[in-house]
Every structure is written in C-alpha cells, then in structure tokens.
Design a protein around this motif. Structure first.
Motif, PDB file in Angstrom:
ATOM      1  N   ALA A  58      25.565  59.392  34.689  1.00  0.00           N
ATOM      2  CA  ALA A  58      26.904  59.660  34.168  1.00  0.00           C
ATOM      3  C   ALA A  58      27.116  59.053  32.787  1.00  0.00           C
ATOM      4  O   ALA A  58      28.029  59.431  32.065  1.00  0.00           O
ATOM      5  CB  ALA A  58      27.956  59.121  35.136  1.00  0.00           C
ATOM      6  N   THR A 116      30.136  65.258  33.864  1.00  0.00           N
ATOM      7  CA  THR A 116      30.348  63.828  33.961  1.00  0.00           C
ATOM      8  C   THR A 116      31.505  63.445  34.868  1.00  0.00           C
ATOM      9  O   THR A 116      31.470  62.392  35.514  1.00  0.00           O
ATOM     10  CB  THR A 116      30.573  63.234  32.566  1.00  0.00           C
ATOM     11  OG1 THR A 116      31.605  63.975  31.898  1.00  0.00           O
ATOM     12  CG2 THR A 116      29.304  63.288  31.742  1.00  0.00           C
ATOM     13  N   HIS A 187      31.086  55.155  34.950  1.00  0.00           N
ATOM     14  CA  HIS A 187      29.643  55.240  34.696  1.00  0.00           C
ATOM     15  C   HIS A 187      29.099  53.838  34.451  1.00  0.00           C
ATOM     16  O   HIS A 187      29.839  52.840  34.533  1.00  0.00           O
ATOM     17  CB  HIS A 187      29.340  56.187  33.532  1.00  0.00           C
ATOM     18  CG  HIS A 187      30.048  55.873  32.250  1.00  0.00           C
ATOM     19  ND1 HIS A 187      29.830  54.725  31.517  1.00  0.00           N
ATOM     20  CD2 HIS A 187      30.989  56.564  31.555  1.00  0.00           C
ATOM     21  CE1 HIS A 187      30.572  54.721  30.424  1.00  0.00           C
ATOM     22  NE2 HIS A 187      31.302  55.825  30.429  1.00  0.00           N
TER      23      HIS A 187
END
Length: 337
Positions: A58, A116, A187
């Motif tokens: 990510a 993402t 992330h």
C-alpha cells in the motif's frame, strides 16, 4: 480472541535440525497452546509473528516482508541452547492471523495493483488484530517481541501498548525514514503519524534518519511538534565531529526513555540488508544489535518490534532470518534495569 494462530509443539520442533550432542533453541522453546498459557507463564518475553506485506504494498514498496516471520522462526529454533541464549525467558505465542487479509489481497493485486484505498482497508483490519493482541500481552505483565510484516504495524503496537498502560506511549524508532507521512489510506509509511494523531504516541525519536528520503513537508511537520518529535540524522555521522552512534543512543534515551516506550527497528536502516527499501548506506548489523541491547535493558521498554525484513530474494533469505534471530536473542539475554 481469534486474532492469533497458535502452534503445536510438534510444529515448532519440526523446524529444528537436530545434531547429536547438541540441544537447539527450538527443542526447549516454550510454546503457548492457548491464551491461558500466556496468563500462567512466567516468561518475561512473548514472541509473535506478523506474516503480511500488505502495508508495504500500500506504500508502493517491494513485497516480501510476509516471509520474514517463518524464516526467522526457523533460524531462531536452530541456534544453540546454552547458558547465554536463555530460551526459558521467552514464550512463543504464535502469529497474527492475516489469512483473510492475504486472501483478499489476491484480487486487488490482480485487478488493480494501485488500488491503495482497498489495500489500506486491509491494513486497518490488521491494525485491530495487532492492537488487541499487544494489549493482552502487556496487560499480562509481559513484553511482546513482534517480528515480520511492514512498519504499518507500528500503529497497532503503539495503540495496543497505550490502551494497556492507559496513557500515550513514547517510541524510539531505528529507521532511515520517519513513517510520518500524511493521514491518507493506511500503509507502512504513516503508522506513527496515525498513532500520534490519535493520541497513542507520546514522544517520538527517529534514530538514524536519512535526509535524502525525508520530504520537506515531513521535516516541517516535525518542527511544529519539536517538543514531542526529535531525530538524529544518519548523515550527521559523516558531517559533524560531535555526532556519534553512542551520542544518538544517549539523545534518544534522554528524550523518550524515562517513561514507557516502544522500541521499533526497521531493517531498512541496516546497510545492504534485504528489506522493503534496501539501501547501500546505513548502520551495521553490530550497531543494530547494540541499539536493541541498549534499549531492551531499559526498564521502561514496553515492546520490541523488528520489521521490514524482506527475505524474498534468495541471496538475502539466510541473511535476513539470521539477523532477526540475533536481535531476538540479544533482547532476551539482557536483564531490564
């Protein structure tokens, strides 16, 4: 709690390559069968794996950190049991159950590698599991040692420690990067900024920050909170006569070490180490070991997290796993004061 996959003793013993006249670490390593085993154990340290690389993906990093835990565990099980390695000080709890998130990753990676937001939601799922387990371990009076996965898991560690202790937790992060990026999807690059924003992270010290890979916006954000965020630039070791590794240790200890803190070690900070952001420039393995030993001996150390190791390339597999095994054995061989 269903967030942990427990191992059987037979599974752990099968990792050992036996040799006549020797006793390997894995032959005597205590293995938790359930949560009750954690509550009744007298081991000061609890070992836990996080086999995922979703947070790295990510963050546009190189996948492979999901493999670090199992390879490191095998390596640890094959070091020698002797008067110095002290396997009686650690309980193997198991691994965070990331199977659903890894399964959900397959169609995301296939249909849209840059989806993402979807990856971020999977990271958030793992955050919940990590924080719950870390809270339980610390409430049981133990110090968790967490291995593998991306640095996204720093958020779950800090949240879990903060909830267990009832206050924000400081953090010392051995890292080339701040992981203090914007509060976008979750992330591996924004675990600390999320923990800071949500009140789980108190003071934050970045140990060995690389100026070439830190944006001005991040430097500006840290300046706004200089009473709570400080750093020691790796580059200053080259430029300033008064900078030293020992000086970094003392600076971090003075800033964060006088109240409960988490200890984070990103293997990206070790030169030529197999990691999600491998670099030719960085600290040595010996310096990483010294860092871990120095802070694990501090009485306020609440957890240890070793992450971002990437053994996916064959040439790095043994190196990454053996380094992690050294770091684990360093932690349990020192007596907190």
């Amino acid at each position: 709690m269903s967030s942990v996959i427990f191992y059987t003793e037979e599974e752990v013993r099968s990792l050992v390559t036996k040799r006549e006249g020797e006793v390997k670490f894995g032959e005597v390593l205590s293995v938790a069968q359930d949560w009750q085993s954690l509550q009744t154990s007298k081991h000061p340290y609890v070992l836990l794996g996080i086999p995922e690389d979703i947070g790295v993906r990510a963050n546009y990093g190189i996948p492979g950190t999901s493999q670090a835990w199992t390879q490191a565990l095998r390596m640890l099980c094959n070091i020698q049991e002797n008067e110095f390695t002290q396997p009686e000080r650690i309980l193997l709890l198991g691994e965070i159950d990331c199977r659903d998130e890894v399964s959900a990753l397959a169609p995301v990676a296939k249909d849209d590698a840059l989806n993402t937001q979807r990856l971020g939601s999977l990271v958030s799922n793992i955050d919940v599991k990590v924080s719950e387990v870390v809270t339980s371990i610390i409430k049981a009076g133990k110090i968790p040692i967490l291995i593998g996965g991306g640095h996204n898991n720093s958020y779950g560690n800090l949240k879990g420690a903060s909830l267990a202790l009832g206050a924000p937790v400081n953090c010392i992060n051995f890292d080339a990067h701040t992981d203090f990026r914007a509060l976008e999807h979750r992330h591996s690059g924004n675990g600390f900024s999320y923990a800071f924003n949500e009140g789980y992270l108190g003071k934050y010290f970045i140990f060995g920050l690389h100026q070439n890979y830190t944006s001005q916006s991040v430097f500006d954000a840290m300046k706004k909170h200089k009473d709570r965020i400080q750093f020691a630039r790796f580059d200053s070791l080259l430029q300033e006569n008064n900078s030293s590794f020992e000086g970094f240790l003392q600076e971090a200890a003075n800033f964060c070490g006088t109240s409960p803190f988490g200890l984070e070690l990103d293997m990206d900070a070790i030169a030529e180490m197999g990691s999600s952001a491998q670099s030719p420039c960085g600290f040595s393995v010996m310096e990483a070991r010294s860092f871990v030993r120095y802070f694990a001996a501090k009485g306020h150390c609440s957890y240890i997290h070793i992450c971002e190791g990437n053994p996916s390339k064959e040439s790095f597999a043994n190196q990454v796993a053996k380094t992690i095994a050294y770091l684990i054995s360093d932690v349990i061989s020192v007596e907190p004061s």
